[in-house]
Motif scaffolding. Structure first.
Motif, short mmCIF file in Angstrom:
data_model
loop_
_atom_site.label_atom_id
_atom_site.label_comp_id
_atom_site.label_asym_id
_atom_site.label_seq_id
_atom_site.Cartn_x
_atom_site.Cartn_y
_atom_site.Cartn_z
N PRO A 1 0.82 -1.22 0.00
CA PRO A 1 0.00 0.00 0.00
C PRO A 1 0.85 1.27 0.00
O PRO A 1 1.75 1.44 0.82
N GLY A 2 0.55 2.14 -0.96
CA GLY A 2 1.21 3.43 -1.04
C GLY A 2 2.60 3.41 -1.64
O GLY A 2 3.23 4.46 -1.78
N ARG A 3 3.09 2.24 -2.05
CA ARG A 3 4.49 2.16 -2.47
C ARG A 3 4.73 2.70 -3.88
O ARG A 3 5.76 3.30 -4.14
N TRP A 4 3.80 2.48 -4.82
CA TRP A 4 4.09 2.99 -6.16
C TRP A 4 4.04 4.52 -6.20
O TRP A 4 4.70 5.15 -7.00
N GLY A 5 3.27 5.11 -5.28
CA GLY A 5 3.29 6.56 -5.17
C GLY A 5 4.65 7.04 -4.66
O GLY A 5 5.18 8.05 -5.14
N GLU A 6 5.19 6.31 -3.69
CA GLU A 6 6.52 6.64 -3.19
C GLU A 6 7.57 6.51 -4.29
O GLU A 6 8.48 7.35 -4.41
N THR A 7 7.44 5.47 -5.10
CA THR A 7 8.38 5.26 -6.20
C THR A 7 8.29 6.39 -7.22
O THR A 7 9.31 6.88 -7.72
N LEU A 8 7.08 6.83 -7.53
CA LEU A 8 6.93 7.95 -8.46
C LEU A 8 7.56 9.22 -7.90
O LEU A 8 8.17 10.00 -8.64
N GLY A 9 7.40 9.43 -6.59
CA GLY A 9 7.98 10.61 -5.98
C GLY A 9 9.50 10.62 -6.07
O GLY A 9 10.11 11.68 -6.23
N VAL A 10 10.12 9.46 -5.98
CA VAL A 10 11.58 9.38 -6.11
C VAL A 10 11.99 9.48 -7.58
O VAL A 10 13.04 10.06 -7.92
N ALA A 11 11.16 8.93 -8.47
CA ALA A 11 11.49 8.93 -9.90
C ALA A 11 11.52 10.35 -10.48
O ALA A 11 12.28 10.61 -11.42
N ALA A 12 10.69 11.25 -9.94
CA ALA A 12 10.60 12.60 -10.50
C ALA A 12 11.94 13.34 -10.49
O ALA A 12 12.39 13.82 -11.53
N PRO A 13 12.63 13.48 -9.34
CA PRO A 13 13.93 14.16 -9.38
C PRO A 13 14.98 13.39 -10.18
O PRO A 13 15.85 14.01 -10.82
N SER B 1 5.06 17.29 -8.83
CA SER B 1 6.30 17.42 -9.60
C SER B 1 6.50 16.22 -10.51
O SER B 1 7.26 16.30 -11.48
N VAL B 2 5.82 15.13 -10.23
CA VAL B 2 5.86 13.96 -11.11
C VAL B 2 5.30 14.34 -12.48
O VAL B 2 5.88 14.01 -13.53
N TYR B 3 4.17 15.05 -12.49
CA TYR B 3 3.57 15.49 -13.75
C TYR B 3 4.49 16.48 -14.47
O TYR B 3 4.63 16.44 -15.69
N VAL B 4 5.10 17.36 -13.69
CA VAL B 4 6.01 18.36 -14.27
C VAL B 4 7.18 17.65 -14.96
O VAL B 4 7.57 18.00 -16.08
N ALA B 5 7.74 16.64 -14.30
CA ALA B 5 8.88 15.92 -14.87
C ALA B 5 8.48 15.20 -16.16
O ALA B 5 9.23 15.20 -17.15
N LEU B 6 7.30 14.60 -16.18
CA LEU B 6 6.84 13.91 -17.39
C LEU B 6 6.62 14.88 -18.54
O LEU B 6 6.99 14.60 -19.69
N ILE B 7 6.02 16.03 -18.24
CA ILE B 7 5.79 17.04 -19.28
C ILE B 7 7.13 17.54 -19.83
O ILE B 7 7.32 17.68 -21.05
N LEU B 8 8.08 17.78 -18.93
CA LEU B 8 9.38 18.26 -19.37
C LEU B 8 10.12 17.21 -20.21
O LEU B 8 10.87 17.56 -21.13
N ALA B 9 9.91 15.94 -19.91
CA ALA B 9 10.53 14.88 -20.71
C ALA B 9 10.03 14.95 -22.15
O ALA B 9 10.81 14.82 -23.11
N VAL B 10 8.72 15.15 -22.32
CA VAL B 10 8.15 15.26 -23.67
C VAL B 10 8.68 16.52 -24.36
O VAL B 10 9.03 16.49 -25.55
N VAL B 11 8.74 17.63 -23.61
CA VAL B 11 9.23 18.88 -24.19
C VAL B 11 10.68 18.75 -24.63
O VAL B 11 11.06 19.17 -25.74
N VAL B 12 11.52 18.16 -23.78
CA VAL B 12 12.94 18.00 -24.13
C VAL B 12 13.10 17.11 -25.35
O VAL B 12 13.89 17.40 -26.26
#
Length: 370
Positions: A58-70, A207-218
């Motif tokens: 429970p709650g772990r994939w959210g934690e993983t996404l939070g680490v993946a963003a930076p 910031s997860v969404y921000v990182a994904l959007i920036l990946a597409v932009v880059v």
């Protein structure tokens, strides 16, 4: 060669790449399982613990996404620098300076919650850009290799932040806020933090969404714009690029600064987004916690492709968040570092093998013509 023949050749080459990657990954996992068994553990419970710790609990994939963003933000900056032919390995220091700028100006300027979040993120990017810009100045005006300057600046940034955490007028929190803890900044107020939506019991920062959007932009900018084309030209052949009117100073320095800005943005996101118990919305010594180094590996594994870095960042984040569950199997959690290293090697082997094979074929063809 006909269009059909070209398509068949491309398909065959893609099949070779897939086969090489599959074989390398399987070999890495086999070696990892042998290492686990040799330490007295059982490889299957370790795999299950990693999956539970990163996804299933429970709650772990959210934690993983939070680490993946930076991790993804750092990797994107690395991709931009690499496309210009620059080797930036100072992301750890740029991230730390970004977090320091975000902390200082976030508390100095203040303001309503949403506005202060923007201030924190902007100055985080500025801090990383300034720190990478120092390496840019040394590279293009003094001839100092950026691979050396960026690495040495990591140590300087660590000492600079440690100095800032000694003084209240810089980064140090007032004594009443520190309690028994020394050398920490004030804690970011609740209304000044990056929102953390809860989806199906998993909480992660936007910031997860921000990182994904920036990946597409880059990815789009590097592949579909004039600036991206010139940057890639500079990285492939600096002399030809300069003869075509591409300034190595302008494009190289800007690529290095932008790469640092992404790392600094990652530091600001860690500070204001939470999810890292190490900091808990404070700037502390060792705040970067190897995120900069790991983000560099993410870019390396993704072979300098922005969209591929999305998948690589999630995998590395999963290894990081899942490592805490490995202790329950009786195996040292540091075994995940071994798995991570083996996966990095596995994903780097195919390009090296294919490069050597293609070069051998080219030499054989040249010899046959002679």
């Amino acid at each position: 060669m006909t269009r059909w023949g070209e398509g068949t050749a491309r398909g065959a080459k893609a099949g070779e790449w897939l086969a090489m990657y599959a074989l390398s990954i399987v070999a890495a996992l086999v070696i990892a399982s042998v290492v686990v068994e040799s330490t007295g553990g059982d490889w299957w419970p370790v795999v299950q613990a990693l999956i539970d710790g990163s996804l299933r609990a429970p709650g772990r994939w959210g934690e993983t996404l939070g680490v993946a963003a930076p991790l993804l933000l750092v990797a994107l900056g690395t991709v931009i620098s690499a496309k210009a032919g620059l080797i930036n390995i100072g992301q750890e220091g740029q991230l730390l300076m970004g977090a320091a700028f975000a902390t200082y100006f976030g508390f100095l300027i203040g303001g309503p919650g949403p506005l202060n979040v923007v201030v924190i993120m902007v100055f985080g990017a500025v801090g990383g850009a300034v720190w990478a810009g120092v390496a840019g100045v040394l590279r293009f005006w003094r001839g100092v290799p950026e691979v050396l300057s960026t690495l040495l600046l990591v140590t300087v940034s660590t000492q600079a932040v440690a100095y800032g955490l000694r003084w209240n007028w810089l980064l140090l929190a007032p004594g009443a806020e520190r309690g028994n803890r020394n050398q920490v900044s004030s804690q970011l107020p609740t209304d000044n933090r990056i929102p953390r939506p809860n989806i199906f019991g998993n909480e992660f920062p936007v910031s997860v969404y921000v990182a994904l959007i920036l990946a597409v932009v880059v990815a789009f900018v590097l592949a579909r714009t004039v600036w991206g084309f010139r940057l890639r030209m500079l990285g492939l052949n600096a002399r030809a690029a300069q003869r075509s009117g591409v300034s190595s100073v302008v494009y190289g320095a800007s690529a290095l600064a932008i790469g640092g800005a992404f790392a600094g943005l990652a530091g600001a996101a860690m500070f204001a987004g939470g999810g890292f118990s190490f900091g808990n919305f404070r700037l502390v010594p060792g705040f970067s916690d190897n995120i900069g180094w790991t983000g560099l590996l993410v870019a390396l594994v993704a072979r300098e492709r922005a969209l591929a870095a999305v998948v690589a960042a999630f995998v590395f984040a999963g290894l990081r968040t899942g490592s805490g569950f490995v202790n329950s199997t009786g195996v040292e959690s540091r075994i995940t570092d071994v798995v991570q290293g083996l996966l990095v090697l596995a994903l780097l082997v195919p390009p090296a093998v294919m490069f050597l094979r293609d070069r051998a074929r080219a030499r054989a063809a040249a010899t046959a013509r002679v």
